[in-house]
Design an enzyme around this catalytic site. Structure first.
Site, PDB file in Angstrom:
ATOM      1  N   LYS A 113       0.796  -1.221   0.000  1.00  0.00           N
ATOM      2  CA  LYS A 113       0.000   0.000   0.000  1.00  0.00           C
ATOM      3  C   LYS A 113       0.834   1.280   0.000  1.00  0.00           C
ATOM      4  CE  LYS A 113      -4.390  -1.620   1.876  1.00  0.00           C
ATOM      5  NZ  LYS A 113      -4.208  -3.019   1.532  1.00  0.00           N
ATOM      6  N   LYS A 167      -3.020   0.473   8.765  1.00  0.00           N
ATOM      7  CA  LYS A 167      -3.321  -0.502   7.722  1.00  0.00           C
ATOM      8  C   LYS A 167      -2.098  -1.346   7.413  1.00  0.00           C
ATOM      9  CE  LYS A 167      -6.880   1.839   4.962  1.00  0.00           C
ATOM     10  NZ  LYS A 167      -7.171   2.352   3.596  1.00  0.00           N
ATOM     11  N   GLY A 225      -9.415  -6.916   2.823  1.00  0.00           N
ATOM     12  CA  GLY A 225     -10.493  -7.570   3.555  1.00  0.00           C
ATOM     13  C   GLY A 225     -10.566  -7.201   5.024  1.00  0.00           C
ATOM     14  N   GLY A 226      -9.996  -6.043   5.392  1.00  0.00           N
ATOM     15  CA  GLY A 226     -10.046  -5.616   6.782  1.00  0.00           C
ATOM     16  C   GLY A 226      -8.973  -6.227   7.670  1.00  0.00           C
ATOM     17  N   HIS A 242     -17.481   4.337   0.368  1.00  0.00           N
ATOM     18  CA  HIS A 242     -16.472   3.466  -0.251  1.00  0.00           C
ATOM     19  C   HIS A 242     -16.937   3.203  -1.686  1.00  0.00           C
ATOM     20  CE1 HIS A 242     -13.798  -0.364   0.176  1.00  0.00           C
ATOM     21  NE2 HIS A 242     -13.885   0.020  -1.074  1.00  0.00           N
ATOM     22  N   HIS A 276     -14.974  -3.755   8.910  1.00  0.00           N
ATOM     23  CA  HIS A 276     -14.233  -3.253   7.753  1.00  0.00           C
ATOM     24  C   HIS A 276     -14.380  -4.174   6.538  1.00  0.00           C
ATOM     25  CE1 HIS A 276     -12.585  -0.501  10.635  1.00  0.00           C
ATOM     26  NE2 HIS A 276     -11.966  -1.461  11.276  1.00  0.00           N
ATOM     27  N   GLU A 284     -10.120   1.408  -5.713  1.00  0.00           N
ATOM     28  CA  GLU A 284     -11.016   1.768  -4.622  1.00  0.00           C
ATOM     29  C   GLU A 284     -10.722   3.186  -4.138  1.00  0.00           C
ATOM     30  OE1 GLU A 284     -11.267  -1.169  -1.590  1.00  0.00           O
ATOM     31  OE2 GLU A 284     -11.799  -2.751  -3.007  1.00  0.00           O
ATOM     32  N   ARG A 315      -7.205  -8.088  -8.874  1.00  0.00           N
ATOM     33  CA  ARG A 315      -7.884  -9.372  -9.069  1.00  0.00           C
ATOM     34  C   ARG A 315      -9.342  -9.111  -9.396  1.00  0.00           C
ATOM     35  NH1 ARG A 315     -10.748  -9.222  -4.314  1.00  0.00           N
ATOM     36  NH2 ARG A 315      -9.670  -8.425  -2.478  1.00  0.00           N
TER      37      ARG A 315
END
Length: 708
Positions: free
Chosen positions: A146, A188, A194-195, A238, A265, A305, A323
Site C-alpha cells: 500500500k 493498515k 479484507g479488513g 467506499h 471493515h 477503490e 484481481r
C-alpha cells in the site's frame, strides 16, 4: 448455479447494435484447452461456469475438508493438495503448480483471495511457462504494497489520503507520525485487504496496543507485519471502479460500485451504479481509475477503490485490488458482460472486446453477501452444517445466486463464512431493492446462524432506501437495525401447532413403512393420532419466554391461548410436506397464513413471508431423559464465542487481571477475536493451549474474583 450474463441485455444490446455482437463472436480463446482454478467455493464454481461455456476444461484443487465440495464436483478433474488449513493446501504454491503441470493446464485462474494477489506466484507461473490469469507480477507487487501504491498514485496525479507510507516501522516513528497526522488515525497492513491488519485508533494511549494487534494479524494473513498510517476519514463512502486492460495498451472502466455498508471493515452489501453519483462525477471517477491502471502497466481485471466524502464529491485513492472482486456480478448485471470471459480473453493475448465508448450500463443491481454469522452477537462467524437450505425460486434472469455449497454441506471453520452471493437486477434502484428484499424472504437456512434477516432489515431502513450510505451506517443506525423483537401471538400459535405436528410425524415413524418423516406416507400431519385434551408449550424466542395453551377440539381444529391472555381462539391447521421441508397452513381469526417449517434438534425454524422466527422447544416426553449440556456463563469464566483455534494466550495461572485485560485470542473464518477479562481478579486456571481447536462456549479461562 444461475447465469445472467445478459441480465440487462434486451434494451442494452439493441442500443449497442450488431457491431458489438459480431466483434465479440469472432474472438476465440483457443489458446486454452484446460485451466486450473486455484481456489474453492463459489468463485471456483463461477469460473468453471464461464470456462465450460467457452469449451475450456477445468481442473479443481481441494483440501481434505473440501473433498466433497461443489467446486470439486463441477470440475472436469480434481486433485487433493493437503490438509484443511489453507497454509497447508490452497496457499501451497508448489502443490498447485505440480497439479497444473501434471494435468497439462495452459493457465491458472487464482480467483480472489488465497494466491490471487501474490506476485511470487505470478512469477512462478511465468517461470513454469503457465499463464497466470491476472495482472503482471510488477503490478501486483506495486499495488499490493500500500505504501508503494500510494507513492505511485501521487506521482501519477491521483488524489491520495494524507498519511505516513515510510519504511521506518519502529514504534517511536509510527507514534510520532500518528501524532503528526492527528487522531483518529487508521493503521493498515501494507499488504492488507479484507479488513485484515486494520485498526482505527481514536486516542493516543491505545495506539501501541492497536499497532501490535494490526502487525500480528498482518503477519499471519500476509506474511508481512509492515503497516502504514492514514488520516481517518470519518464515515466516508467506499466507491470502487471496475477497470480492465489488455496487453495491447487498451484500458477501460466498467463504471463504479458502492460498497459502503460494512461490518468489521468488510463489505456486506454492494450496489451498482453508486446511488447519488452525477454523470460528471461518474466520468471523473472512471477517468481517474483508468489513469491509476495505466500508471502501473496494468493488464486484466482490477478494481480501483476510493474513499469519498459522504457530503461532497471529493474522493481519494485508497487501494487497487489486482484481481476479480467478490462483487463483480453486479457490474456484469448492469453491463450485460461476462467479466470472467474477458479475463480469459485478455490472458490469451486478445484485445479487449469493447472500447470505452461501446460500454454502457442499464438499470441497477445489488449483491447481498449471505454469511454464516450472528449479527446480533457482533457479527461473530459460525461454522457447522447447512442442515436445511432453500434457495429463492428463480423465475427470470433478474436474480442470480452465486454459491459453492449445498444442503448438508459444512461451513468450515478453516475458511471464509460466506454461504452465497445473492444478486438481483431491476430497471432502477427502487425496483432492484424491492426484488432483493422480497426474494431474501425465500432464502431459508437452518442449522447455523446467518445474516439474512439483518440484510432484510437493512434494506427496509429509510436511509438505505434513499441511498444515504456510508461506512459507519450500521453503527449510526444500530438501534433501528437491531430493535427488540416481539413475537406476535399469531406466530406463537403457529409454533405450537408446528410442534404438535412435528411430534406426530416423529411418532409415526414406528407405524409407517418408512423411518423418514419426510416420506410420502407422512405428507399430511394433523388428523391421524390421538391427542391429549390439553397441552402447554413453553417456548423461548428472542430472549422471551412464551406459554401457548392448546386444546384439541377435533382433527385439525384447536383452541389456543397465548400467555393466559385474552380469549381462547379457534385455530385450524395442517402440515404438508413440500420438497425437503414442511408447509404449515393455519387459519386463525379468519386469516389464512402459510409458513415453511423445519425443526433442527430442539430449535423450530418458522419462515414467514416477512421474517424467520426461531423457537427453542422442549424435548418430547420420551426424550426428556436425554441429558443436555448447560454452560457456566458467569462472569468468572471466559468462554469461546465461536468455534475456532487458540491463537494466543496472554495469561498464566495465578496472574492478576483487571476488567478489559486481554486473556487470549481466538481465530476462525478469517477473523481474530480477543477475549477479555470481565472482572478484576486472579487467573484460577487456563484450560486451553495455543493451537487448540475449541468449540463454541468452551470454558477457556477461569477467574477468581478479587476480595472486596
Amino acid at each position: 448455479m444461475h447465469r445472467f450474463e445478459r441480465i440487462s441485455a434486451p434494451v442494452l444490446h439493441k442500443l449497442l447494435s450488431n457491431v458489438r455482437n459480431i466483434h465479440i463472436s469472432r474472438i476465440s480463446v483457443s489458446r486454452f484447452d484446460k485451466i486450473l482454478i486455484a481456489n474453492r467455493g463459489e468463485i471456483a464454481c463461477r469460473i468453471a461456469r464461464t470456462a465450460k461455456k467457452l469449451g475450456i476444461k477445468t481442473v479443481a484443487v481441494y483440501s481434505d475438508a473440501d473433498r466433497n465440495a461443489m467446486h470439486v464436483e463441477q470440475a472436469d478433474e480434481a486433485y487433493c493438495i493437503g490438509p484443511a488449513p489453507s497454509t497447508q493446501s490452497y496457499l501451497r504454491q508448489d502443490k498447485i503448480m505440480s497439479v497444473a503441470k501434471k494435468s497439462k493446464c495452459q493457465a491458472i485462474h487464482p480467483g480472489y483471495g488465497f494466491l490471487s494477489e501474490n506476485a511470487e506466484f505470478a512469477e512462478l507461473c511465468e517461470k513454469e511457462n503457465i499463464v497466470f490469469i491476472g495482472p503482471p507480477p510488477s503490478a501486483i507487487r506495486n499495488m499490493g504494497i500500500k505504501n508503494t501504491s500510494k507513492t505511485i498514485m501521487m506521482k501519477a496525479g491521483v488524489p491520495v489520503v494524507a498519511g505516513y507510507h515510510g519504511n521506518d516501522q519502529s514504534n517511536e516513528t509510527l507514534l510520532m507520525e500518528a501524532q503528526r497526522i492527528g487522531f483518529p488515525v487508521m493503521i493498515k497492513a501494507v499488504r492488507g485487504g479484507g479488513g485484515k491488519g486494520m485498526r482505527i485508533v481514536f486516542e493516543e494511549p491505545k495506539f501501541i496496543e492497536a499497532l501490535e494487534a494490526a502487525r500480528t494479524e498482518s503477519e499471519k494473513a500476509f506474511g508481512d507485519a509492515s503497516v502504514l498510517l492514514e488520516c481517518y476519514v470519518n464515515e466516508p463512502r467506499h466507491i470502487e471502479v471496475q477497470v480492465f486492460a489488455d496487453k495491447h495498451g487498451n484500458v477501460v472502466h466498467l463504471f463504479e460500485r458502492d460498497c459502503s455498508v460494512q461490518r468489521r471493515h468488510q463489505k456486506i452489501i454492494e450496489e451498482a451504479p453508486a446511488p447519488g453519483i452525477t454523470a460528471d462525477l461518474r466520468t471523473n471517477l472512471g477517468t481517474t481509475a483508468v489513469q491509476a491502471a495505466k500508471a502501473v502497466g496494468y493488464v486484466g481485471a482490477g478494481t480501483v477503490e476510493f474513499i469519498m466524502n459522504r457530503d461532497g464529491n471529493s474522493f481519494h485513492f485508497m487501494e487497487m485490488n489486482t484481481r476479480l472482486q467478490v462483487e463483480h456480478p453486479i457490474t456484469e448485471a448492469i453491463t450485460g458482460l461476462d467479466l470472467v470471459e474477458w479475463q480469459l480473453r485478455v490472458a490469451a493475448g486478445e484485445e479487449l472486446p469493447l472500447k470505452q465508448d461501446q460500454i454502457a450500463f442499464n438499470g441497477h443491481a445489488f449483491e447481498a453477501r449471505i454469511y454464516a454469522e450472528n449479527p446480533r452477537n457482533g457479527f461473530l462467524p459460525g461454522a457447522g452444517q447447512l442442515s436445511y437450505l432453500r434457495v429463492p425460486r428463480i423465475v427470470s434472469d433478474t436474480v442470480r445466486v452465486e454459491t459453492g455449497v449445498r444442503e448438508k454441506d459444512e461451513v468450515s471453520v478453516h475458511y471464509d463464512p460466506m454461504i452465497a452471493k445473492f444478486v438481483v437486477w431491476g430497471k432502477d434502484r427502487s425496483e432492484a431493492l424491492a426484488i432483493l428484499r422480497s426474494k431474501l424472504s425465500e432464502y431459508n437456512i437452518a442449522g447455523l446462524d446467518t445474516n439474512i434477516e439483518f440484510i432484510k432489515d437493512l434494506c427496509s431502513h429509510p436511509n438505505f432506501r434513499q441511498g444515504q450510505v456510508h461506512t459507519g451506517f450500521i453503527k449510526e443506525h444500530y438501534q433501528e437495525l437491531f430493535p427488540k423483537l416481539h413475537v406476535p401471538s399469531s406466530i406463537a400459535v403457529e409454533a405450537a401447532l408446528a410442534s404438535i405436528f412435528y411430534e406426530d410425524a416423529f411418532s409415526l415413524q414406528s407405524s409407517l413403512p418408512t423411518t423418514d418423516p419426510f416420506s410420502p406416507f407422512a405428507t399430511e400431519i394433523g388428523s391421524r393420532l390421538n391427542y391429549t385434551l390439553k397441552r402447554t408449550f413453553r417456548f423461548k424466542v428472542c430472549d422471551d419466554d412464551i406459554d401457548v395453551e392448546v386444546k384439541y377440539i377435533e382433527p385439525e381444529v384447536y383452541s389456543v391461548r397465548v400467555n393466559k391472555m385474552g380469549p381462547w381462539r379457534r385455530v385450524t391447521g395442517m402440515l404438508k410436506k413440500i420438497e425437503n421441508s414442511f408447509e404449515l397452513c393455519t387459519e386463525c381469526d379468519g386469516k389464512i397464513t402459510r409458513s415453511s417449517i423445519i425443526k433442527i434438534r430442539n430449535k423450530l425454524h418458522l419462515f414467514t413471508k416477512d421474517r424467520e422466527w426461531q423457537f427453542e422447544v422442549p424435548s418430547m416426553k420420551f426424550l426428556s431423559n436425554v441429558a443436555s449440556k448447560d454452560f457456566d456463563v458467569d462472569s468468572c469464566t471466559a468462554l469461546s464465542p465461536m468455534p475456532g483455534f487458540v491463537e494466543k494466550v496472554f495469561v498464566d495461572k495465578g496472574d492478576l487481571v483487571k476488567v478489559g485485560d486481554p486473556l487470549l485470542v481466538i481465530t476462525a473464518m478469517k477473523m481474530e477475536h480477543t477475549i477479555r477479562a470481565s472482572i478484576n481478579g486472579t487467573v484460577e486456571n487456563v484450560l486451553c493451549s495455543i493451537g487448540d481447536n475449541v468449540e463454541k462456549n468452551k470454558v477457556l479461562v477461569k477467574l477468581a474474583k478479587s476480595a472486596a
